[in-house]
Scaffold this motif. Structure first.
Motif, mmCIF file in Angstrom:
data_model
loop_
_atom_site.group_PDB
_atom_site.id
_atom_site.type_symbol
_atom_site.label_atom_id
_atom_site.label_comp_id
_atom_site.label_asym_id
_atom_site.label_seq_id
_atom_site.Cartn_x
_atom_site.Cartn_y
_atom_site.Cartn_z
ATOM 1 N N PHE A 54 1.302 -14.278 -4.109
ATOM 2 C CA PHE A 54 2.604 -13.703 -3.783
ATOM 3 C C PHE A 54 3.275 -14.451 -2.629
ATOM 4 N N GLN A 55 2.464 -14.959 -1.688
ATOM 5 C CA GLN A 55 3.024 -15.715 -0.563
ATOM 6 C C GLN A 55 3.360 -17.147 -0.989
ATOM 7 N N ARG A 80 -16.707 1.581 12.758
ATOM 8 C CA ARG A 80 -15.348 1.389 12.235
ATOM 9 C C ARG A 80 -14.481 0.557 13.187
ATOM 10 N N ILE A 127 -12.803 -3.218 12.329
ATOM 11 C CA ILE A 127 -11.398 -3.653 12.398
ATOM 12 C C ILE A 127 -11.214 -4.732 13.455
ATOM 13 N N ILE A 165 -9.903 -8.865 7.640
ATOM 14 C CA ILE A 165 -8.850 -9.869 7.846
ATOM 15 C C ILE A 165 -9.305 -10.770 8.986
ATOM 16 N N LEU A 170 -5.253 -13.981 11.577
ATOM 17 C CA LEU A 170 -4.106 -13.435 10.836
ATOM 18 C C LEU A 170 -3.592 -12.129 11.439
ATOM 19 N N PRO A 230 -1.549 -9.679 14.089
ATOM 20 C CA PRO A 230 -0.384 -9.859 14.964
ATOM 21 C C PRO A 230 -0.873 -10.319 16.348
ATOM 22 N N ASN A 287 -12.438 7.532 11.170
ATOM 23 C CA ASN A 287 -12.840 6.598 10.116
ATOM 24 C C ASN A 287 -11.667 6.277 9.188
ATOM 25 N N ILE A 339 -8.887 4.281 10.866
ATOM 26 C CA ILE A 339 -9.199 2.849 11.007
ATOM 27 C C ILE A 339 -8.789 2.092 9.746
ATOM 28 N N TRP A 340 -8.987 2.725 8.574
ATOM 29 C CA TRP A 340 -8.587 2.064 7.325
ATOM 30 C C TRP A 340 -7.083 1.893 7.253
ATOM 31 N N VAL A 348 -5.195 1.612 9.813
ATOM 32 C CA VAL A 348 -4.890 0.536 10.773
ATOM 33 C C VAL A 348 -5.111 -0.825 10.103
ATOM 34 N N PHE A 349 -6.182 -0.934 9.315
ATOM 35 C CA PHE A 349 -6.422 -2.189 8.588
ATOM 36 C C PHE A 349 -5.209 -2.539 7.726
ATOM 37 N N TRP A 350 -4.713 -1.539 6.993
ATOM 38 C CA TRP A 350 -3.573 -1.800 6.117
ATOM 39 C C TRP A 350 -2.314 -2.091 6.921
ATOM 40 N N TRP A 351 -2.196 -1.441 8.091
ATOM 41 C CA TRP A 351 -1.037 -1.724 8.946
ATOM 42 C C TRP A 351 -1.091 -3.178 9.406
ATOM 43 N N LEU A 352 -2.276 -3.626 9.824
ATOM 44 C CA LEU A 352 -2.436 -5.029 10.237
ATOM 45 C C LEU A 352 -2.096 -5.961 9.076
ATOM 46 N N PHE A 353 -2.588 -5.600 7.906
ATOM 47 C CA PHE A 353 -2.380 -6.443 6.724
ATOM 48 C C PHE A 353 -0.898 -6.541 6.383
ATOM 49 N N THR A 407 1.627 -5.862 8.292
ATOM 50 C CA THR A 407 2.417 -6.457 9.371
ATOM 51 C C THR A 407 2.499 -7.968 9.141
ATOM 52 N N ARG A 408 1.388 -8.531 8.686
ATOM 53 C CA ARG A 408 1.347 -9.978 8.430
ATOM 54 C C ARG A 408 2.009 -10.324 7.092
ATOM 55 N N PHE A 409 1.740 -9.476 6.065
ATOM 56 C CA PHE A 409 2.318 -9.713 4.731
ATOM 57 C C PHE A 409 3.054 -8.433 4.307
ATOM 58 N N SER A 439 4.916 -7.334 2.014
ATOM 59 C CA SER A 439 4.898 -6.821 0.646
ATOM 60 C C SER A 439 3.961 -7.680 -0.188
ATOM 61 N N VAL A 440 3.068 -7.032 -0.923
ATOM 62 C CA VAL A 440 2.174 -7.759 -1.822
ATOM 63 C C VAL A 440 2.445 -7.265 -3.227
ATOM 64 N N TYR A 486 -7.305 1.280 -2.979
ATOM 65 C CA TYR A 486 -6.632 -0.035 -2.992
ATOM 66 C C TYR A 486 -5.495 0.009 -4.019
#
Lengths: 281, 260
Positions: A65-66, A200, A204, A210, A214, A216, B35, B38-39, B41-46, B48-50, B52-53, B187
């Motif tokens: 996609f990127q 956990r 992270i 990730i 990568l 922020p 718990n 945290i997941w 947060v993982f998606w927020w990090l993801f 933030t970088r990308f 839209s997938v 997912y």
């Protein structure tokens, strides 16, 4: 039947040699134990494969996609191998804090403390055996998965060896931290939720899913300042990097964290031992 | 109605037992909230970088997690017995339930509660309320879809744990299948195609637990709603059938225990 030779010699060297023999004896017994239940270990490989499969799909779609060949300096194949290495570290974790927690609450600790060899040495020997078998197995399963899904990546023998050495130090640091959490049972009712939070947060901020490159910028800077990145991201990054430029910083972080955590847990263990009370029986 | 009252009374009793160890209960709830957070947060990090997938964004994953966490939390909070069924069958511990007036399966389901499930459910509801910006209609739909997803998860747990009637030991297999269900259900659906997608609507029903409910929350469609309803009825039917047939093979462990 394994027996511990007595406390041969006196002084620090003699005592240390005795501890090493105790750890070695527990290690051998528990490696055999793991081998006897290899089927259970192998079933853990299914979970790892499912997880790697899902993450591979995620990163394949992301790269597509990127429209990029590399993201944060990683190719798709490198990301998948990075995940194999970080997952091997995390999925090989041994939740022995639960055992310490139970020993404290049921009072079994009083029996364990008077056994020859030392409580911590016994746990360390058992931990190392279980962790090593699981780590090796996870690397094997993950390696096969990565080879079949994205093929090999080019790595140098020296970064691989130094990366594995860094993983060993990280495994030792993980033991000290989990020991500290388990001993927390002397003060709080149940340490399982603290262990869960530890795993956990390290997952992270350690860059399990990730690569930290990568993240922020601000979050990446925070993560790099904490030991979790050195435990999980650091060794994986090192194995995949062409040079050894990151080695001094990585080992400084691992060594410093180990010294600090070791000191705190040593003090905690001393205080905890004084709190043990025996009530008849 | 009597079944609902019976279930409610059992859940209340389980809660009171769990609250006898207040510290352990609340730390389990808090641990699970963290718990799950945290997941996210993982998606927020993801994201933030990308950002839209393949059309999927952070908002979509928030809805996936809110439904998944609420449904799974309710499943283990209300019907935790479904997840320990295999070990109880293997140890021959069902005797006590066989002589009780209500259906055996119902007793078994509500006889256990995992306190951490309330952490999951709390997390799911709070995340949906604060991050998904729902309208009142969305909120009602969310509750309904979460209950449907809960039913499917419990049915799935009963079906795979009941394999212990034939295999003797099925704890590890059932744990792995439940793990697979949770993993795939949290997912984005767009990651999976072909044969994997077929698996996700049959053997590991993540499609019914998460993908269809999420698409219905985005845009209600009577066709998909009917498929979801049919899938739910089918999953309950399959679970009860497997359990009922398996129960005929049950062998008592002749355990003598005291229940207080």
């Amino acid at each position: 039947m394994n027996t511990f030779p007595g406390r041969a010699g006196r002084g620090v060297v003699g005592h240390a040699a005795y501890r090493v023999r105790v750890i070695q004896a527990y290690f051998v017994v528990h490696v055999r134990d793991q081998m006897a239940y290899l089927g259970e270990v192998a079933l853990g490989g299914i979970i790892l494969t499912v997880f790697l499969f899902v993450l591979t799909q995620l990163w394949q779609v992301t790269f597509r996609f990127q429209g990029a060949d590399t993201l944060g300096g990683y190719t798709l194949a490198q990301v998948i191998w990075y995940l194999v290495l970080t997952e091997a570290f995390v999925t090989s974790r041994v939740a022995f804090a639960r055992k310490i927690d139970s020993d404290v609450r049921t009072g079994d600790l009083a029996y364990a403390l008077v056994r020859p060899g030392g409580y911590v040495s016994a746990h360390f020997g058992a931990y190392l055996a279980e962790r090593m078998v699981r780590f090796a197995f996870a690397l094997m399963v993950g390696g096969v998965f990565a080879l079949l899904s994205v093929g090999p990546v080019s790595v140098g023998p020296v970064p691989v060896l130094v990366g594995l050495l860094a993983s060993l130090v990280a495994i030792l640091l993980d033991f000290v931290m989990v020991l500290g959490i388990g001993l927390g049972a002397f003060w709080i009712e149940d340490t399982s939720s603290i262990y869960l939070i530890y795993t956990r947060v390290s997952m992270i901020l350690g860059g399990l899913l990730i690569p930290i490159d990568l993240f922020p910028d601000t979050v990446g800077a925070i993560a790099r300042a904490l030991p979790f990145a050195a435990m999980i991201h650091g060794p994986a990054r090192l194995v995949l990097s062409p040079g050894l430029g990151e080695v001094p910083r990585l080992f400084a972080m691992l060594g410093g964290s180990l010294a600090l955590a070791g000191g705190v847990v040593w003090w905690e263990y001393g205080v905890a031992r004084r709190r043990v009370t025996v009530q008849g029986g | 109605m009597s079944v609902v009252r019976f279930t409610g009374a059992y859940v209340w009793a389980n809660l009171r037992v769990a609250l006898a160890y207040r510290g352990a209960f609340f730390s389990a709830v808090l641990g699970m909230v963290i718990n799950d957070a945290i997941w996210v947060v993982f998606w927020w990090l993801f994201f933030t970088r990308f950002p839209s997938v393949d059309g999927y964004g952070f908002h979509d994953i928030v809805i996936v997690w809110s439904i998944g966490a609420t449904a799974f939390g309710l499943a283990v909070g209300v019907a935790g017995g479904a997840f320990t069924l295999a070990s109880r069958i293997a140890r021959g511990e069902l005797d006590f339930y066989l002589v009780l007036p209500k259906p055996v399966i119902l007793h078994l389901l509500v006889s256990r509660m995992d306190p951490s499930g309330w952490g999951d459910a709390l997390f799911g509801v709070v995340v949906f309320a604060f991050l998904a910006s729902p309208t009142p209609t969305d909120a009602v739909t969310f509750v309904g879809l979460s209950l449907v997803a809960t039913t499917i998860i419990v049915s799935y747990a009963v079906a795979i744990n009941s394999l212990a009637f034939w295999t003797g030991r099925a704890e590890t297999l059932s744990d792995q299948l439940i793990f697979g269900l949770i993993t795939f259900a949290t997912y984005p659906e767009k990651l999976f195609t072909g044969a994997v997608k077929v698996v996700l609507y049959t053997v590991v029903p993540a499609g019914f637990v998460a993908y269809i409910p999420v698409s219905l929350l985005h845009e209600w469609d009577w066709g998909w709603a009917s498929i979801l309803l049919a899938g739910t009825v089918a999953s309950v039917g399959v679970a009860v059938s497997i359990f009922t047939v398996g129960l005929r093979r049950y062998q008592s462990g002749n355990l003598t225990t005291m229940r207080a």
